[in-house]
Structure formats: C-alpha cells, structure tokens
Design a protein around this motif. Sequence first.
Motif, PDB file in Angstrom:
ATOM      1  N   LEU A 165       0.830  -1.205   0.000  1.00  0.00           N
ATOM      2  CA  LEU A 165       0.000   0.000   0.000  1.00  0.00           C
ATOM      3  C   LEU A 165       0.863   1.252   0.000  1.00  0.00           C
ATOM      4  O   LEU A 165       0.595   2.209  -0.728  1.00  0.00           O
ATOM      5  CB  LEU A 165      -0.931  -0.009   1.219  1.00  0.00           C
ATOM      6  N   GLN A 166       1.906   1.229   0.820  1.00  0.00           N
ATOM      7  CA  GLN A 166       2.764   2.404   0.942  1.00  0.00           C
ATOM      8  C   GLN A 166       3.567   2.651  -0.330  1.00  0.00           C
ATOM      9  O   GLN A 166       3.756   3.794  -0.756  1.00  0.00           O
ATOM     10  CB  GLN A 166       3.700   2.230   2.135  1.00  0.00           C
ATOM     11  N   SER A 167       4.039   1.585  -0.966  1.00  0.00           N
ATOM     12  CA  SER A 167       4.867   1.733  -2.168  1.00  0.00           C
ATOM     13  C   SER A 167       4.050   2.076  -3.417  1.00  0.00           C
ATOM     14  O   SER A 167       4.601   2.581  -4.397  1.00  0.00           O
ATOM     15  CB  SER A 167       5.650   0.444  -2.418  1.00  0.00           C
ATOM     16  N   GLU A 168       2.736   1.743  -3.396  1.00  0.00           N
ATOM     17  CA  GLU A 168       1.836   1.966  -4.536  1.00  0.00           C
ATOM     18  C   GLU A 168       2.200   1.122  -5.753  1.00  0.00           C
ATOM     19  O   GLU A 168       1.699   1.371  -6.866  1.00  0.00           O
ATOM     20  CB  GLU A 168       1.793   3.454  -4.914  1.00  0.00           C
ATOM     21  N   MET A 169       3.035   0.125  -5.563  1.00  0.00           N
ATOM     22  CA  MET A 169       3.447  -0.720  -6.682  1.00  0.00           C
ATOM     23  C   MET A 169       2.259  -1.526  -7.216  1.00  0.00           C
ATOM     24  O   MET A 169       1.568  -2.203  -6.470  1.00  0.00           O
ATOM     25  CB  MET A 169       4.558  -1.679  -6.234  1.00  0.00           C
ATOM     26  N   GLY A 170       2.016  -1.446  -8.509  1.00  0.00           N
ATOM     27  CA  GLY A 170       0.938  -2.193  -9.133  1.00  0.00           C
ATOM     28  C   GLY A 170      -0.444  -1.643  -8.858  1.00  0.00           C
ATOM     29  O   GLY A 170      -1.447  -2.299  -9.189  1.00  0.00           O
ATOM     30  N   ALA A 171      -0.562  -0.462  -8.252  1.00  0.00           N
ATOM     31  CA  ALA A 171      -1.873   0.124  -7.950  1.00  0.00           C
ATOM     32  C   ALA A 171      -2.645   0.382  -9.239  1.00  0.00           C
ATOM     33  O   ALA A 171      -2.071   0.817 -10.249  1.00  0.00           O
ATOM     34  CB  ALA A 171      -1.699   1.415  -7.161  1.00  0.00           C
ATOM     35  N   ASP A 172      -3.931   0.088  -9.217  1.00  0.00           N
ATOM     36  CA  ASP A 172      -4.744   0.257 -10.420  1.00  0.00           C
ATOM     37  C   ASP A 172      -5.972   1.136 -10.190  1.00  0.00           C
ATOM     38  O   ASP A 172      -6.861   1.209 -11.041  1.00  0.00           O
ATOM     39  CB  ASP A 172      -5.178  -1.102 -10.974  1.00  0.00           C
ATOM     40  N   VAL A 173      -6.050   1.804  -9.028  1.00  0.00           N
ATOM     41  CA  VAL A 173      -7.140   2.731  -8.772  1.00  0.00           C
ATOM     42  C   VAL A 173      -6.628   3.819  -7.825  1.00  0.00           C
ATOM     43  O   VAL A 173      -5.798   3.561  -6.943  1.00  0.00           O
ATOM     44  CB  VAL A 173      -8.366   2.015  -8.147  1.00  0.00           C
ATOM     45  N   THR A 174      -7.107   5.038  -8.042  1.00  0.00           N
ATOM     46  CA  THR A 174      -6.726   6.169  -7.201  1.00  0.00           C
ATOM     47  C   THR A 174      -7.994   6.803  -6.639  1.00  0.00           C
ATOM     48  O   THR A 174      -8.940   7.090  -7.382  1.00  0.00           O
ATOM     49  CB  THR A 174      -5.936   7.222  -7.992  1.00  0.00           C
ATOM     50  N   PHE A 175      -8.004   6.994  -5.337  1.00  0.00           N
ATOM     51  CA  PHE A 175      -9.132   7.639  -4.676  1.00  0.00           C
ATOM     52  C   PHE A 175      -8.791   9.096  -4.410  1.00  0.00           C
ATOM     53  O   PHE A 175      -7.673   9.414  -3.974  1.00  0.00           O
ATOM     54  CB  PHE A 175      -9.459   6.944  -3.355  1.00  0.00           C
ATOM     55  N   LEU A 176      -9.735   9.973  -4.651  1.00  0.00           N
ATOM     56  CA  LEU A 176      -9.570  11.388  -4.359  1.00  0.00           C
ATOM     57  C   LEU A 176     -10.493  11.743  -3.203  1.00  0.00           C
ATOM     58  O   LEU A 176     -11.722  11.651  -3.308  1.00  0.00           O
ATOM     59  CB  LEU A 176      -9.915  12.233  -5.583  1.00  0.00           C
ATOM     60  N   VAL A 177      -9.880  12.128  -2.058  1.00  0.00           N
ATOM     61  CA  VAL A 177     -10.633  12.468  -0.853  1.00  0.00           C
ATOM     62  C   VAL A 177     -10.211  13.859  -0.415  1.00  0.00           C
ATOM     63  O   VAL A 177      -9.080  14.064   0.030  1.00  0.00           O
ATOM     64  CB  VAL A 177     -10.374  11.454   0.285  1.00  0.00           C
ATOM     65  N   SER A 178     -11.116  14.832  -0.550  1.00  0.00           N
ATOM     66  CA  SER A 178     -10.827  16.219  -0.172  1.00  0.00           C
ATOM     67  C   SER A 178      -9.498  16.695  -0.761  1.00  0.00           C
ATOM     68  O   SER A 178      -8.617  17.179  -0.044  1.00  0.00           O
ATOM     69  CB  SER A 178     -10.821  16.372   1.358  1.00  0.00           C
ATOM     70  N   TYR A 179      -9.316  16.485  -2.052  1.00  0.00           N
ATOM     71  CA  TYR A 179      -8.141  16.932  -2.804  1.00  0.00           C
ATOM     72  C   TYR A 179      -6.865  16.166  -2.451  1.00  0.00           C
ATOM     73  O   TYR A 179      -5.786  16.540  -2.903  1.00  0.00           O
ATOM     74  CB  TYR A 179      -7.905  18.443  -2.620  1.00  0.00           C
ATOM     75  N   GLU A 180      -6.955  15.107  -1.664  1.00  0.00           N
ATOM     76  CA  GLU A 180      -5.795  14.261  -1.383  1.00  0.00           C
ATOM     77  C   GLU A 180      -6.021  12.906  -2.054  1.00  0.00           C
ATOM     78  O   GLU A 180      -7.123  12.354  -1.994  1.00  0.00           O
ATOM     79  CB  GLU A 180      -5.607  14.087   0.130  1.00  0.00           C
ATOM     80  N   SER A 181      -4.990  12.377  -2.708  1.00  0.00           N
ATOM     81  CA  SER A 181      -5.143  11.152  -3.487  1.00  0.00           C
ATOM     82  C   SER A 181      -4.515   9.957  -2.757  1.00  0.00           C
ATOM     83  O   SER A 181      -3.512  10.097  -2.053  1.00  0.00           O
ATOM     84  CB  SER A 181      -4.515  11.303  -4.867  1.00  0.00           C
ATOM     85  N   SER A 209     -13.170   2.304 -14.021  1.00  0.00           N
ATOM     86  CA  SER A 209     -12.582   3.593 -13.692  1.00  0.00           C
ATOM     87  C   SER A 209     -11.304   3.421 -12.895  1.00  0.00           C
ATOM     88  O   SER A 209     -11.209   2.557 -12.026  1.00  0.00           O
ATOM     89  CB  SER A 209     -13.576   4.440 -12.889  1.00  0.00           C
ATOM     90  N   ALA A 210     -10.316   4.237 -13.209  1.00  0.00           N
ATOM     91  CA  ALA A 210      -9.056   4.208 -12.471  1.00  0.00           C
ATOM     92  C   ALA A 210      -8.981   5.337 -11.465  1.00  0.00           C
ATOM     93  O   ALA A 210      -7.984   5.465 -10.760  1.00  0.00           O
ATOM     94  CB  ALA A 210      -7.878   4.288 -13.444  1.00  0.00           C
ATOM     95  N   ARG A 211     -10.029   6.141 -11.386  1.00  0.00           N
ATOM     96  CA  ARG A 211     -10.042   7.276 -10.467  1.00  0.00           C
ATOM     97  C   ARG A 211     -11.437   7.397  -9.858  1.00  0.00           C
ATOM     98  O   ARG A 211     -12.432   7.492 -10.581  1.00  0.00           O
ATOM     99  CB  ARG A 211      -9.667   8.561 -11.212  1.00  0.00           C
ATOM    100  N   VAL A 212     -11.509   7.373  -8.530  1.00  0.00           N
ATOM    101  CA  VAL A 212     -12.788   7.406  -7.831  1.00  0.00           C
ATOM    102  C   VAL A 212     -12.753   8.528  -6.793  1.00  0.00           C
ATOM    103  O   VAL A 212     -11.818   8.615  -5.995  1.00  0.00           O
ATOM    104  CB  VAL A 212     -13.086   6.062  -7.124  1.00  0.00           C
ATOM    105  N   GLU A 213     -13.782   9.371  -6.810  1.00  0.00           N
ATOM    106  CA  GLU A 213     -13.866  10.452  -5.837  1.00  0.00           C
ATOM    107  C   GLU A 213     -14.747  10.017  -4.667  1.00  0.00           C
ATOM    108  O   GLU A 213     -15.844   9.504  -4.861  1.00  0.00           O
ATOM    109  CB  GLU A 213     -14.451  11.708  -6.472  1.00  0.00           C
TER     110      GLU A 213
END
Length: 363
Positions: A165-181, A209-213
């Motif tokens: 989780l910390q390294s973000e290696m292989g991550a396939d989705v990004t969450f946007l929470v109050s302008y922080e990803s 989707s690869a980006r979720v708010e």
Amino acid sequence: MENACTNLNQVARAVRLLKIDGFSLTAGMGGDYCLKSIWTVDGYELEVLIYPGTTWVALKLVFLSEARTQWGVRASMACQLVDLSRELEPYHEYGVSETFYHPQDFGALVFMDRNKIPSGYIKDDMLTLRCAITVLKELPAPTIPAEEVITQPSTNLHQHLGELLQSEMGADVTFLVSYESFAAHKYILAARSPVFKAQFFGDMKEKCSARVEIKDMEVAAFRAMLHFIYTDTVPELDRPLEEVTTLAQHLLVAADMYGLERLKLICEIKLCDGITVDTAATTLALAEQHNCSKLKAKCVEFIVSTPAVLEAVLATDGYKHLEASCPLVLTELLARTFFSLLLRVLFRQRANLVFVLMPYPGI
C-alpha cells in the motif's frame, strides 16, 4: 545429598473485593434477588452470585464455560468479611469447592446469618466481601524433548500488504478524498469489502474507472480505513480515547458504509470505553443510525445514570443533533429515564412503604 522440590500441580487464583452498597435496603428482597460478578480464571469464565436479601447471606459459584478435559475443572471459592478501614481483622473465611464440567454447573455457599454480621464490618451501609477463586490447572502432557525445536514463525502478511500500500506498486485505482489522493489495488479492496467488490467487479460505473472520488468522508478516516483493509490493524486508535473520539466516530461510519464489520466493531468497542457528557448524545445518534446495539445501550445507560448527568447531556449541542436526527430514540431515552427515576424513588422510600391488602366488598 541434594534436596529437590518438584511442583506436582499448579493453580490459578483471582481475588476481588465485592462491595454491597445499600446493604440494609437488600433486606427482604427475596430469594431470587442476587448481585452478580463475572470472573475469568485460567481461561474459564465463572460467575459469583450473592443473595443478600434473605435471612442468610448466600453465595453461588456458577461455571459458565466448558471443561477442557473429560475430568472436569476443580475450582474453589473462599469468602470473608473485611473492613476497608483495616480497624478490624478479616472475619472468618467460608469456602466451597466443586468439580465443574458444563455451563451452569454450580457450587453453593451459605455465608452467614445477616442479622449476626458484626456491625463494625458495615460502614456507611456498605458490606465488603473478599472473595478468592482458585482453579486447579491442567498439567501439560509429558513430551519427549527434541534436540532441536522448530517454532512456527508468526505471520507477516499484514506487513507485506502494508508495504505494498505504501509503495503503490501495481496500484490500479486512485481515490480522491478532499483533494488528497490515495493509490490502491482493486483486487485487495474487493477481497475485503463487499461494497468495493460490487463497485469494481459488478455493474456499477466505477468498474473500469481508475479514479474514484470519495465524498462526505474525512481524509483521516479514509486513510485509517484503507490501512485497516490492507493490514487488519488500526494503529490510529491505540492513542487515548479523548484524542481519537472524533476519528473513531468517523471511522465507524466509514466501516458501516463499506461493509467492514470487524472495523465497525473495533470502533464500537473503543467508543463504549469512553462515553462522556460531551460525546454521549452524538455517539447515541451515531449508534442509532448505524445499528450499533451495544454502543446504543451504553450511551443510554450513561445518560440516565444520574439526574446531574442527564441535565448536563441535555444542555449539549450533541443532544440538539440527536433530537433533530433521531427523534424516535428520544422516546426510548425518556422511558429509561422515567424507569430509572422510579427505581430511585422506590429504593429511597422502601423503608416507609406499607402495602395493605384491602378486603373487596362482598367477599
């Protein structure tokens, strides 16, 4: 010749002071009235029942577990009067011992005539008993020592997933929470949360989707929830409750939203341990809205505990929020308040109450 001492058996023992406040008020309460105390000794759960209302003060030791061996569990209870001011020596020890096998097995102990209890042991209408429960422990089966013992290593899966989780290696989705990803992995999220599973692998629009708010969630709560999903731990809640009450409340809402039942229970337990005048009403509203029955019961119990506490809670902004968001829970709170006040009045006036059975005309 060298003397050797071998310990042939071992015991586990627990000692507590059990205080009966308002001892005079328990007189005449009947044989069914009892005070309860739950104990855990050597991994077994036991319950001490005290019957102070009859002529004789009696105790019962009830076994609430299942014996781990076919020979049962040998346990004893010893009890004596004590003077907390230490002006008097402990008064005569009474005891009972039994072998327990199944839940609800019990041993009974007739302690003493309540009318013969020396007055010096009753201070401010409080009688104090020192009880000790002793359990004979099962001895381990003899084993043949090996030249080398290979122990099973502890799991480090949570550590590896936390590093992923910390390294973000292989991550396939990004969450946007109050302008922080926050970068994450759909398969891990889906394995842990039924909501994420439906979101990414069902018919919902975020499937590809690869980006979720994420809306209506604090950054700190989402970060803690994401860390729990990967590691099954919530280190943020290890601090004192007064520092993390708000986080625990927000995290409970997030856990309920994403179907994380274990995280929800962790937050519920944490909030149960530190209910205050300032947080009671807000936490009660939270418990009602998210179906936390234990937390709700704890909040109601605290609010109606004394008239002073009730009055203080009613003056908080949290109560205004409770009144506006959960009007139905106010009915239950009012009923509990009335019942609590009624009990106080009955106990205070018990000595002055006289019940007279009037003959019915014509009988």
